[in-house]
Design an enzyme around this catalytic site. Structure first.
Site, PDB file in Angstrom:
ATOM      1  N   LYS A   1       0.901  -1.117  -0.127  1.00 14.67           N
ATOM      2  CA  LYS A   1      -0.082   0.198  -0.048  1.00 14.67           C
ATOM      3  C   LYS A   1       0.899   1.277   0.039  1.00 14.67           C
ATOM      4  O   LYS A   1       2.067   1.151   0.272  1.00 14.67           O
ATOM      5  CB  LYS A   1      -0.980   0.052   1.284  1.00 14.67           C
ATOM      6  CG  LYS A   1      -1.762  -1.243   1.354  1.00 14.67           C
ATOM      7  CD  LYS A   1      -2.485  -1.929   0.282  1.00 14.67           C
ATOM      8  CE  LYS A   1      -3.315  -3.190   0.936  1.00 14.67           C
ATOM      9  NZ  LYS A   1      -3.950  -3.963   0.092  1.00 14.67           N
TER      10      LYS A   1
HETATM   11  C1  LIG Z   1      -4.894  -4.962   0.925  1.00 13.23           C
HETATM   12  C2  LIG Z   1      -6.217  -4.960   1.102  1.00 13.23           C
HETATM   13  C3  LIG Z   1      -7.023  -5.574   2.348  1.00 13.23           C
HETATM   14  C4  LIG Z   1      -6.183  -6.276   3.511  1.00 13.23           C
HETATM   15  O1  LIG Z   1      -5.149  -5.381   4.018  1.00 13.23           O
HETATM   16  P1  LIG Z   1      -4.268  -6.156   5.041  1.00 13.23           P
HETATM   17  O2  LIG Z   1      -3.694  -5.067   5.797  1.00 13.23           O
HETATM   18  O3  LIG Z   1      -3.147  -7.002   4.293  1.00 13.23           O
HETATM   19  O4  LIG Z   1      -5.072  -7.133   6.074  1.00 13.23           O
HETATM   20  C5  LIG Z   1      -8.310  -5.321   2.645  1.00 13.23           C
HETATM   21  N1  LIG Z   1      -8.955  -4.641   1.667  1.00 13.23           N
HETATM   22  C6  LIG Z   1      -8.492  -4.395   0.710  1.00 13.23           C
HETATM   23  C7  LIG Z   1      -9.461  -3.658  -0.564  1.00 13.23           C
HETATM   24  C8  LIG Z   1      -7.184  -4.328   0.286  1.00 13.23           C
HETATM   25  O5  LIG Z   1      -6.499  -4.009  -0.926  1.00 13.23           O
END
Ligand SMILES: *Cc1c(COP(=O)(O)O)cnc(C)c1O
Length: 381
Positions: A185
């Site tokens: 992210k």
């Molecule tokens: C990456 C992602 C998640 C999960 O995030 P984590 O921190 O890895 O649990 C949830 N929702 C969306 C839309 C994502 O892209």
């Protein structure tokens, strides 16, 4: 064989400032969660979103805690955006509730408010909208829908830190928002997440359940006497370590800089690929901005996607499918169909997107992609 000059699909921009912040935690003697750095991060997020923030181990945990705090019960139906990393549907299933899959808009790839409206039934308790790979969904329409039917609305802003919708920050577009700080992210501590809530009681409930239901051990260590907390509810360990919190304080402070670089990469792709008729570029409506967690192009139906991707990877250019059509994943066995989401799942290609791509790298990706589109175009339509 590895390529001499690979261009990775993703890259986390972590450096000296983050290292210095970690060194401070080591010196402080409190590396676990809900300590001084965790509190400072929560204060920083609370100011940023003008709401109550709880630092947690990841966005999946934030979604789980959100549904618990909002009182979801076994058998309840929760409408989820279909085209996404399928964390929302997983979270619904943690509570033995039922995810109902809403198709997405063909232009923004975010939940189609009309599709959501059509799925509301007597068991529906809420909606989880997703800011798809960083582009906020239609919160004005979604909030009106939720209000009309007495439903909760959760914003999965996992990919959208720094994006905006009608002048407001993603992460503050619904009563509860869930953020991710996973390594892929825009702001990251490797793994990490946060829950942001307008209601102090929702945040307090989430914070308590994130630490086995007994609150901050760090706080208890400051109390004079001998506190012995009682366990009155089943809780979880979803705390974010202070090591990760320290990294995130730096990353959140750098978000505008990191996002500006991603936006420049997106603008460059847009300029160089605008005339390419074998693919469709991402579209951003005038009332919102994109956080560019990923850059997804929809390939023309004549392109052999798997062969094209293998070709690019062979040249050291990172690429992948877009995100997932949740309803097509075996774990969610359903008779529902979401044709737009299914199409994007089969036709999207993710090309390199991160804050450290150079102009030369973007040009090399585009040149290789244009050639590969012609190499892997089938002549029979
Ligand atoms: C990456 C992602 C998640 C999960 O995030 P984590 O921190 O890895 O649990 C949830 N929702 C969306 C839309 C994502 O892209």
């Amino acid at each position: 064989m590895t390529h001499p000059h690979p261009i990775p699909l993703v890259h986390a921009s972590l450096g000296e400032q983050e290292l210095a912040a970690v060194a401070e935690v080591f010196a402080s003697g409190w590396p676990a969660g809900q300590g001084p750095k965790g509190k400072a991060l929560e204060a920083q997020l609370s100011r940023r979103y003008d709401a109550h923030a709880v630092a947690v181990s990841n966005c999946g945990a934030a979604l789980h805690l959100a549904l618990l705090a909002l009182g979801v019960r076994p058998g309840d139906e929760v409408i989820v955006a279909d085209y996404t990393f399928p964390a929302p549907a997983h979270a619904v299933r943690y509570l033995d509730a039922v995810p109902v899959f809403a198709d997405v808009r063909p232009d923004t790839h975010t939940i189609d408010p009309q599709a959501a409206a059509d799925l509301i039934g007597p068991k529906t308790v809420g909606i989880i909208a997703v800011d798809t790979v960083g582009l906020p969904a239609d919160y004005r329409e979604l909030q009106a829908l939720a209000d009309r039917h007495g439903l909760f609305l959760i914003e999965d802003a996992a990919c959208a830190v720094g994006a905006t919708y009608q002048g407001r920050q993603a992460g503050a577009l619904a009563e509860v928002a869930c953020l991710s700080f996973h390594g892929r992210k825009g702001a990251t501590s490797g793994e990490g997440g946060a829950l942001v809530a307008t209601d102090a009681a929702v945040a307090a409930d989430a914070r308590l359940r994130s630490s086995f239901g007994i609150g901050s051990i760090f706080d208890q260590s400051k109390v004079v006497g001998l506190p012995v907390p009682e366990f009155t509810e089943v809780g979880y360990n979803f705390k974010l370590s202070d090591i990760a919190a320290a990294i995130l304080q730096v990353q959140i402070g750098r978000i505008e800089e990191l996002l500006a670089r991603r936006a420049a990469v997106a603008a460059h792709y847009q300029r160089l690929l605008a005339d390419e008729d074998l693919l469709t570029l991402p579209q951003v409506p005038d009332d919102r901005t994109h956080a560019w967690q990923s850059y997804l192009v929809r390939l023309d139906d004549r392109i052999d996607r798997a062969a094209l991707a293998a070709d690019l990877r062979g040249q050291g250019i990172g690429c992948g499918h877009g995100t997932w059509a949740t309803h097509l994943q075996p774990v969610f066995e359903t008779k529902q169909t979401c044709p737009v989401s299914a199409d994007l799942f089969h036709r999207h290609l993710a090309i390199p997107m991160h804050a450290e791509l150079t102009t030369g790298q973007v040009e090399r990706v585009v040149a290789a992609l244009r050639t590969a589109l012609r190499t892997h175009r089938t002549t029979t339509a």
